[in-house]
Design a protein around this motif. Structure first.
Motif, PDB file in Angstrom:
ATOM      1  N   ASP A  92      -8.932   1.361  -6.595  1.00 28.28           N
ATOM      2  CA  ASP A  92      -9.205   0.158  -5.465  1.00 28.28           C
ATOM      3  C   ASP A  92      -9.363  -0.840  -6.389  1.00 28.28           C
ATOM      4  N   GLU A 140       0.600  -1.060  -0.039  1.00 27.99           N
ATOM      5  CA  GLU A 140      -0.086   0.031   0.077  1.00 27.99           C
ATOM      6  C   GLU A 140       0.907   1.143   0.011  1.00 27.99           C
ATOM      7  N   ARG A 192      -9.761 -10.450   0.471  1.00 27.34           N
ATOM      8  CA  ARG A 192      -9.879  -9.549  -0.695  1.00 27.34           C
ATOM      9  C   ARG A 192      -9.330 -10.324  -2.039  1.00 27.34           C
ATOM     10  N   ARG A 234       0.929   4.097  -2.830  1.00 27.03           N
ATOM     11  CA  ARG A 234       0.713   5.512  -2.507  1.00 27.03           C
ATOM     12  C   ARG A 234       1.906   6.258  -2.873  1.00 27.03           C
ATOM     13  N   TRP A 251      -9.444  -3.980  -5.465  1.00 21.87           N
ATOM     14  CA  TRP A 251     -10.013  -5.122  -4.505  1.00 21.87           C
ATOM     15  C   TRP A 251     -11.231  -5.628  -4.589  1.00 21.87           C
TER      16      TRP A 251
END
Ligand code: AMP
Ligand code: MG
Length: 379
Positions: free
Chosen positions: A309, A14, A374, A18, A311
């Motif tokens: 996103d 993550e 996920r 970012r 997922w």
């Protein structure tokens, strides 16, 4: 104690995503304000007749028809009259309600309404949605297709949506079209080009690059390169993995190298001038998964989109082990809404990936059957 070659200081996925997002420039997209009341006039929300509600069910004489785009001043609805009206047409002066076609009977130029109309029935009143000057979207809001439509609606310039150019180049002296047993074919090139296209890029396949620093440097600095270069291979710890040092030698800004993910640890991202180099690992499953994760972030950022996103929520149909200390992306089948792991031989196992429908995120320690997990669809 269990032995592991993982490093606890590897960058979590993550954070890498970012970091990539923040290193890339988003296009300057200004605020969106209503240029006029929306709607700019009282408008019909149904096909029917425009009339004066106070006259109840009295029969009315039809004066004519108003279509969307017609000037409503062509008619004036006086007592005892009505105007046929189509959805989107502005209300003629004098009318205050619409009775839909389904609730009236028409004979010989007269109309009989079968309900008791109320003022405002099926009318979208002027300014219902926005008042002139009202802020509709702040500056920097994601440039979604809907936001683009809104810009067009208020008369702002609409950036022409174009696919972003992405160059795809494999690296490795072992890649040949007609391999001996100690050589291989280039599977990453076609796979990554197809994936990038599916993710919305305008893809160009470049010739494969040899494991040779000068040739890599020449290819990286050749004029006419796309804003994004997807490479595969040459970013690991091997003696022929030259890409990180070549990029550093060219003065590139390394955003990250090596992430906490299995497979896919050697992933590298760098800015060479204003060009993004996504240095995917050479192993096909690693290359695929990192492209699936990182390319949408880069494309969205450079095109003014929202942070993606990808997922989806899901549930494991079976127990999945993860003995390592990196999160694992496990190829799975989906059956009856549940994820079933496919036995995989890891980062080079393109056979299993090609049979998979999903890759499930499994934290170190593994997950039990029935646990939430996920997952990413395999494109
Ligand atoms: P590398 O990171 O360059 O050492 O590559 C790791 C592994 O992936 C090696 O076994 C390579 O032969 C393999 N590999 C690298 N590039 C490709 C490619 N384009 N297609 C298929 N396999 C590849
Ligand atoms: Mg290689």
């Amino acid at each position: 104690m269990a032995m592991s070659c993982d490093h606890p200081d590897l960058l979590p996925l993550e954070e890498a995503l970012r970091r990539l997002w923040e290193a890339l420039p988003a296009p300057a997209v200004g605020e969106v304000r209503a240029d006029r009341d929306d709607p700019a006039a009282d408008r019909a929300a149904m096909d029917g007749v425009a009339l004066r509600a106070a006259e109840g069910r009295l029969p009315r004489r039809l004066l004519g028809t108003l279509f969307a785009g017609d000037d409503p001043a062509a008619f004036r609805v006086e007592p005892g009259t009505a105007v046929r009206i189509m959805t989107g047409a502005a209300l003629p002066p004098g009318a205050d309600a619409i009775v839909p076609v389904e609730q009236l009977a028409e004979t010989g130029g007269r109309v009989q309404v079968q309900i008791d109309p109320e003022p405002g029935d099926h009318v979208r009143p002027r300014g219902e949605q926005a008042r002139a000057g009202e802020l509709l979207l702040p500056a920097g809001a994601p440039l979604t297709a809907a936001a683009l439509g809104l810009r067009a609606q208020v008369g702002l310039p609409v950036p022409v949506p174009a696919r972003l150019r992405v160059d795809v180049a494999s690296t490795g002296d072992e890649l040949v079209a007609d391999p001996t047993p100690w050589q291989i074919r280039d599977s990453n090139g076609p796979m990554l080009a197809t994936l990038a296209h599916a993710l919305g890029a305008d893809v160009r396949r470049r010739p494969s690059l040899p494991d040779e620093p000068e040739a890599l440097a020449r290819a990286l600095t050749a004029p006419g390169g796309a804003p994004i270069l997807l490479t595969s291979g040459g970013v690991s710890m091997g003696e022929h993995d030259h890409l990180p040092s070549v990029l550093a030698g060219l003065g590139a800004r390394i955003l990250f190298h090596r992430i906490r993910l299995k497979p896919g640890k050697p992933m590298l991202a760098a800015l060479l001038g204003d060009r993004l180099v996504l240095g995917l690992p050479g192993n096909p499953v690693s290359a695929y998964l990192n492209a699936l994760l990182f390319l949408p972030v880069a494309l969205a950022r450079l095109q003014g989109g929202a942070f993606p996103d990808p997922w989806r929520p899901g549930q494991l149909g079976e127990r999945v082990k993860n003995k390592g200390d990196r999160p694992l992306l496990q190829p799975c089948r989906r059956e009856a809404g549940r994820l079933h792991p496919l036995p995989s031989r890891g980062s080079g196992d393109l056979v299993t990936l090609a049979r998979a429908e999903a890759c499930a995120w499994i934290e170190p320690g593994g997950s039990e059957a029935g646990a939430e997990a996920r997952w990413l669809p395999v494109l």
